[in-house]
Scaffold this active site. Structure first.
Site, PDB file in Angstrom:
ATOM      1  N   ARG A  59       0.873  -1.179   0.000  1.00  0.00           N
ATOM      2  CA  ARG A  59       0.000   0.000   0.000  1.00  0.00           C
ATOM      3  C   ARG A  59       0.902   1.217   0.000  1.00  0.00           C
ATOM      4  O   ARG A  59       1.594   1.506   0.992  1.00  0.00           O
ATOM      5  CB  ARG A  59      -0.904  -0.018   1.235  1.00  0.00           C
ATOM      6  CG  ARG A  59      -1.796   1.215   1.397  1.00  0.00           C
ATOM      7  CD  ARG A  59      -2.806   1.323   0.291  1.00  0.00           C
ATOM      8  NE  ARG A  59      -3.840   2.322   0.589  1.00  0.00           N
ATOM      9  CZ  ARG A  59      -4.443   3.047  -0.331  1.00  0.00           C
ATOM     10  NH1 ARG A  59      -4.121   2.905  -1.609  1.00  0.00           N
ATOM     11  NH2 ARG A  59      -5.384   3.914   0.010  1.00  0.00           N
ATOM     12  N   GLY A  60       0.933   1.969  -1.126  1.00  0.00           N
ATOM     13  CA  GLY A  60       1.924   3.012  -1.321  1.00  0.00           C
ATOM     14  C   GLY A  60       1.920   4.108  -0.292  1.00  0.00           C
ATOM     15  O   GLY A  60       2.970   4.579   0.137  1.00  0.00           O
ATOM     16  N   ASP A  62       1.446   4.078   2.742  1.00  0.00           N
ATOM     17  CA  ASP A  62       2.029   3.686   4.029  1.00  0.00           C
ATOM     18  C   ASP A  62       3.550   3.701   4.012  1.00  0.00           C
ATOM     19  O   ASP A  62       4.194   4.180   4.938  1.00  0.00           O
ATOM     20  CB  ASP A  62       1.580   2.260   4.391  1.00  0.00           C
ATOM     21  CG  ASP A  62       0.210   2.252   5.035  1.00  0.00           C
ATOM     22  OD1 ASP A  62      -0.393   3.326   5.083  1.00  0.00           O
ATOM     23  OD2 ASP A  62      -0.228   1.180   5.470  1.00  0.00           O
ATOM     24  N   ARG A  64       5.819   3.852   0.851  1.00  0.00           N
ATOM     25  CA  ARG A  64       6.566   4.081  -0.386  1.00  0.00           C
ATOM     26  C   ARG A  64       7.845   4.891  -0.172  1.00  0.00           C
ATOM     27  O   ARG A  64       8.891   4.602  -0.734  1.00  0.00           O
ATOM     28  CB  ARG A  64       5.664   4.787  -1.413  1.00  0.00           C
ATOM     29  CG  ARG A  64       6.279   4.868  -2.797  1.00  0.00           C
ATOM     30  CD  ARG A  64       5.451   5.764  -3.718  1.00  0.00           C
ATOM     31  NE  ARG A  64       4.066   5.326  -3.833  1.00  0.00           N
ATOM     32  CZ  ARG A  64       3.652   4.431  -4.705  1.00  0.00           C
ATOM     33  NH1 ARG A  64       4.520   3.851  -5.503  1.00  0.00           N
ATOM     34  NH2 ARG A  64       2.367   4.106  -4.762  1.00  0.00           N
ATOM     35  N   GLY A  91      -7.422   0.705 -12.645  1.00  0.00           N
ATOM     36  CA  GLY A  91      -8.813   0.790 -13.070  1.00  0.00           C
ATOM     37  C   GLY A  91      -9.688   0.167 -12.009  1.00  0.00           C
ATOM     38  O   GLY A  91      -9.304   0.032 -10.860  1.00  0.00           O
ATOM     39  N   GLU A 125      -4.870  -8.040  -5.629  1.00  0.00           N
ATOM     40  CA  GLU A 125      -3.535  -8.608  -5.840  1.00  0.00           C
ATOM     41  C   GLU A 125      -3.308  -9.810  -4.931  1.00  0.00           C
ATOM     42  O   GLU A 125      -2.796 -10.846  -5.352  1.00  0.00           O
ATOM     43  CB  GLU A 125      -2.459  -7.552  -5.547  1.00  0.00           C
ATOM     44  CG  GLU A 125      -2.275  -6.497  -6.605  1.00  0.00           C
ATOM     45  CD  GLU A 125      -1.211  -5.472  -6.203  1.00  0.00           C
ATOM     46  OE1 GLU A 125      -1.076  -4.486  -6.919  1.00  0.00           O
ATOM     47  OE2 GLU A 125      -0.534  -5.665  -5.164  1.00  0.00           O
TER      48      GLU A 125
END
Length: 1097
Positions: A59-60, A62, A64, A91, A125
């Site tokens: 989860r970016g 959190d 990245r 999307g 994912e």
């Protein structure tokens, strides 16, 4: 806290704040220029197939800018090719690029952070990653970054809050899929950041002064560096194992390893022991070795103790015990001289250690007792894996047992190619020969490898020669491995094993039946069969059928030949037709395939010396009814005797008119004489007290049966297609254990009557007994009764006493009515009345009925249902057909329409789930779409449905009930095709439904609920609640062509749970039947109720 200590802490905090401010300023100048030194992660859908070392799911928001950037940099420094989703366009669903990246990665690294579950992309994912793990054995490593694994596993804390938000938008099914994936992933062994310390000074500052301080991405503690170092170390180790697996030429191992790993997992820090069980050569050791290589680094001590069966005999079990514990404790030279227990100083050390132990090829539970002892020997989290061919070795309290399955055909072909051609694909000229080898090996890796090495580099002629040789003589290496399991059996178990291999395999006999055939005075057959199953020498299906792998069977044949040569007085099992001429008293069984011999002529005394013959099988594969004219087995001078020890006798095309008078048959359990020339079994029936199965089907000369009253254990009688049989001996109905009586195709049978209500008979078939007009047989335990194509006109008066009857077939009979007592058959599920042309009325049927087929009942006028709609709610009809019943009166048609509405609504509500392919249909004569269907075509060929009022956050599943008016069809066919499409969408769904094979003589209303169709429309409605629906109709002809037809009209109702419950309430209270979206149908309900009630009165 003292003043001086407080001052020192405050001084350290000031330094931390200064560094933070300085680095924050630097970060502001560089925030727009950051990049990760790894693969460019954006690529288009047209890219060739990709392969990454690691797929990183995160989860970016959190992580990245801090943890992830350092992790990716560490990957780059170690040349680990990682896929990180920075640029793939998001999307509503996962892109094809993302799916390919996950599937094309060796490892998936899932970074569970506080905010991970808030992203539906992350959860999607995760589902794909878990799927790849199960399907392909992909390695999955979870990282719990500042989050409690229990919160991930059970969706607590921030994960619980995230799911509370998701439930507004997503269905319960989708939510459950996400929850399951989180639980499975969180149960895997991984890394937890809580074991490392983070920014101690900052946390202390927060505790002292209640201030919030945010570290910049460039301030990370040394302990986080250690955390990342451990992750990278693990990834490198796993990648190395993946490469080793590829270099070993292993095929199909990945998913089996994943299965074993899942069985080793536990939320509790316990010591877990598991077994890997299967036949010799199936790959147990290979799987255990791969699991060991993969997991060993996670444990403080590891040992793979190989080939214990052989090594314990050669070196002794004490030597192996010493080797095991010396290895676990780092190679120390330990003093262990007793099989029981361990020295206390060794126990104390082991209890503090988490160990991984593989005990390979254990064949005795005593070995396990000596080497594995008790759980108290080892530290928490320890794992012990045992490989064995003997399931009884694993009789202790194991957490789980994994039975190794054979490779499938594709896996087998790949493994064989790697060994025969040293490549994954085979050479085209060897394709058919390779398929023959694979079919022979039946998925056993050892056999595939041995044959691959044997045929490597050989020409086609050698291949063909070796394959021919395999049919006669098994490869010695394979034979020796399987024989090890045979040598572990006792004398009686060996006898059962050889009996199954040389006689019973292929008959698919049940365990219980085998018990009667093999039972002896001095041993338990059931215990022996269980022992063979535990040794993986036989398989027992869920239906209790006994079978044996053909490779094991070939070993057994070879053992039987060897034993008969070494000891001529041992019991002989004949497999070669020529050996029958040399038979003596040692012969135990004879099996001959008559279709493989041209001519075998026997003398009358051929069986006279075979006094110990237990099993005789002269069978024929195929349906050669004229075998006597084409060659086969002959008895020109008759047959004087058969062994009185016979337990099983099958003789296809038995050539004589009766069995020998000297044959007492007192031990006979099964008598099977299909396609025989019998006219009568015996002149006088012997004592058949052990007989359980009597099969005489297609014995076209048989005219009568003997008195079978002494066959008190007889359960099955099969007399199908005994076309000259005019009656059945009344003694059959005195048998207290008879369960199955098959008389189908007995064209001369005129009467079948019993004066008593039977107890045991469960299945009775008289299908095609066209001369049968007198029928009166009932049984308390009757389950299936087939009277189709008989000449009967009525059912017995006691018919309603058969309370266990589930299926009744009366098609093509002359019945003009059914007894009213039929409604008392409370377990009846299927009623077949097709083409009962004399049937005039149909009484009230039991609520248990699921299918009613009354097509072609051209005289049918009235149909009766329960008197109230509330009573009809108890019904469970799924398929009802009144095709071409054109004489049905108006009240009956009105009652049918109401009954259809109730049952269709109920079925739809029961199958709202997005999974499955259930279908319900209801058809009757008519030219109008039922009023209760809300949306109907008028002058147009489409309907428009606005689902805004039906869709709601609390009821995301909608059911779609269709009603079609099908026109007259003047030609025959096998099915109707309904092509359902919506405007603006290129896709459509085809629904196929039953139709009469003959013509459809008038318009019919065809109601349908199809789960797949509802799933299709649900998917469209999520994006566009307003649907324009069209339907095209075609009929499949008897030649499988589709002919378009003009649909007269159609209608649709869309319902959800709220609608159904409202409908039920109104039915129960006699109110107008409608739901929130179907108000237009309400006015017709009371009219239908009152009309139906007048009809019933």
């Amino acid at each position: 806290m003292t003043y001086s200590n407080s001052f020192r802490v405050f001084d350290r905090i000031k330094r931390v704040i200064f560094v933070c401010v300085l680095l924050a300023a630097i970060d502001n100048n560089n925030s727009n220029n950051s990049s990760y030194p790894v693969t460019d992660f954006a690529y288009d859908n047209d890219s060739p197939q990709i392969k990454f070392d690691v797929f990183v799911s995160f989860r970016g928001t959190d992580i990245r800018q801090d943890f992830l950037s350092h992790l990716i940099e560490a990957f780059s420094q170690r040349h680990i090719n990682a896929f990180v989703d920075n640029k793939v366009v998001r999307g509503d669903g996962m892109s094809e690029a993302l799916i390919r990246a996950i599937e094309g990665s060796s490892i998936s690294l899932i970074i569970f952070s506080q905010d991970y579950a808030s992203s539906h992309w992350c959860l999607s994912e995760l589902v794909k990653i878990v799927e790849c793990r199960k399907k392909n054995g992909q390695i999955v490593l979870p990282v719990f970054y500042k989050v409690d694994p229990a919160h991930v596993r059970h969706q607590k804390g921030t994960y619980e809050h995230a799911f509370a938000k998701h439930q507004i938008r997503y269905s319960l099914t989708t939510m459950q899929i996400w929850r399951t994936a989180l639980t499975e992933a969180a149960n895997l062994a991984g890394f937890h950041s809580s074991t490392f310390r983070y920014a101690v000074e900052v946390m202390l500052f927060h505790q002292l002064f209640g201030m919030c301080l945010i570290l910049t991405p460039f301030l990370w503690h040394r302990d986080e560096a250690e955390f990342i170092k451990e992750i990278v170390k693990c990834v490198l180790s796993r990648l190395n194992q993946v490469q080793q697996g590829k270099s070993k030429g292993l095929v199909g191992v990945g998913k089996r390893i994943a299965h074993v790993e899942s069985l080793l997992q536990s939320e509790e820090p316990d010591v877990r022991i598991m077994g890997i069980w299967g036949m010799g050569g199936i790959g147990k050791t290979t799987i255990a070795q791969e699991v060991y290589d993969k997991l060993c680094f996670e444990y403080e001590g590891c040992c793979f103790l190989a080939n214990i069966r052989e090594e314990s005999g050669r070196l002794g079990i004490i030597s192996l015990k010493k080797k095991l514990f010396s290895t676990l404790l780092g190679g120390e030279d330990l003093k262990i001289d007793t099989p029981n227990g361990l020295p206390q100083y060794i126990e104390r050390r082991l209890r503090r250690m988490k160990v991984l132990i593989i005990l390979d090829d254990v064949n005795d539970s005593d070995q396990l007792e000596v080497l594995a002892g008790t759980h108290d020997w080892f530290g928490s989290g320890s794992r012990i894996i045992i490989t064995t061919r003997d399931k009884q070795v694993l009789a202790r309290e194991f957490a789980s047992i994994y039975e190794v399955e054979a490779l499938n055909f594709d896996e087998s072909l790949r493994l064989f190619n790697l060994n025969a051609f040293k490549q994954n694909h085979l050479e085209s000229e060897y394709h058919e020969l390779s398929k023959k080898v694979v079919n022979y090996a039946k998925g056993i890796p050892l056999v595939l490898k041995v044959l691959g090495h044997l045929l490597h580099g050989k020409d086609k002629e050698t291949w063909e020669s070796q394959l021919e040789r395999l049919k006669k003589v098994q490869n010695k290496k394979v034979h020796d491995i399987i024989k090890l399991s045979y040598n572990d059996l006792d004398r009686d178990e060996k006898k059962i094993f050889l009996d199954i291999a040389c006689f019973f395999d292929g008959l698919n006999l049940k365990v219980k039946h085998m018990n009667f055939l093999l039972k002896d005075h001095d041993y338990s057959v059931v215990a022996g069969l269980e022992r063979l199953k535990d040794k993986a020498l036989i398989s027992v299906s869920q239906e209790n059928g006994v079978s044996m792998h053909n490779i094991i069977q070939e070993t057994a044949w070879q053992i039987a030949r060897e034993e008969s040569i070494e000891n001529p007085r041992s019991q002989i099992r004949l497999l070669d037709p020529e050996d029958i001429y040399h038979g003596d008293e040692a012969i135990r069984s004879i099996v001959i395939n008559l279709s493989r011999i041209k001519q075998l002529q026997l003398n009358p005394q051929v069986f006279a010396r075979m006094s110990k013959l237990h099993f005789l099988d002269f069978y024929s594969k195929g349906s050669c009814s004229c075998l006597g004219d084409q060659g086969g087995l002959y008895l020109p001078q008759g047959l004087e005797s058969l062994s009185n020890e016979l337990r099983y006798l099958r003789w296809t095309h038995y050539p004589l008119e009766s069995l020998p008078s000297k044959f007492s048959a007192e031990n006979l359990v099964e008598l099977n004489l299909p396609n025989s020339r019998l006219k009568k079994l015996w002149q006088e029936a012997p004592d058949l007290v052990n007989l359980r199965v009597l099969i005489l089907h297609s014995s076209t000369r048989l005219k009568e049966l003997p008195n079978l009253s002494k066959a008190t254990n007889l359960k099955v009688i099969d007399l199908r297609f005994c076309v000259r049989l005019t009656s059945v001996h009344s003694s059959i109905f005195s048998l207290r254990n008879i369960e199955k009586l098959y008389l189908g195709g007995c064209l001369s049978l005129r009467s079948l009557r019993s004066n008593v209500h039977l107890d045991s008979l469960r299945y009775l078939s008289l299908y095609g007994c066209m001369s049968l007009k007198d029928f009166s047989v009932t049984s308390k335990n009757m389950v299936k009764l087939n009277l189709e194509l008989t000449g009967i006109k009525q059912l017995p008066s006691s018919f309603g006493l058969q309370s266990n009857l589930q299926k009744l077939r009366l098609a093509y009979t002359y019945i003009d009515h059914l007894p009213t007592s039929i409604k008392h058959l409370t377990r009846l599920r299927h009623l077949d009345l097709r083409y009962c042309r004399e049937l005039l009325t149909l009484p009230e049927l039991p609520a248990s009925l699921e299918t009613l087929d009354a097509r072609g009942c051209i005289s049918l006028e009235t149909v009766t249902f329960p008197s109230t709609a509330g009573e009809q709610l108890k019904e469970n009809k799924k398929r009802v057909a009144f095709w071409n019943c054109l004489k049905l009166d108006e009240p009956s048609l009105t009652a049918i329409e109401l009954n259809a509405q109730i049952n269709m609504m109920k079925f739809a509500h029961q199958h709202f789930s997005l999974f499955g392919d259930a279908q319900s249909t209801y058809v009757y004569p008519g030219s109008k779409v039922p009023e209760w269907l809300v949306h109907k075509t008028t002058d147009d060929d489409f309907v428009i449905i606005d689902l805004s009022s039906v869709l709601s956050p609390h009821s995301s599943h909608i059911g779609f009930i269709f009603g079609f008016v099908v026109p007259e069809v003047p030609f025959g066919g096998s099915a109707l095709e309904f092509k359902i499409s919506t405007s603006g969408e290129g896709s459509h769904i085809n629904v196929y439904m039953d139709r009469p094979r003959h013509r459809i003589t008038s318009d019919h209303v065809y109601l349908m609920y199809d789960q797949a169709c509802s799933r299709y429309l649900n998917g469209l409605a999520k994006h566009e609640p307003r649907l324009k629906i069209k339907v095209a109709l075609a009929s499949r002809t008897l030649t499988s062509k589709y002919v378009p037809l003009k649909l007269r009209a159609f209608g649709i109702s869309a319902i959800n749970t709220t609608d159904f419950l409202s409908f039920v309430q109104k039915v129960k209270f006699g109110d107008n039947v409608s739901n929130n979206s179907e108000s237009r149908s309400a006015k017709n309900f009371e009219e239908r109720i009152s009309l139906k009630e007048r009809k019933d009165h």
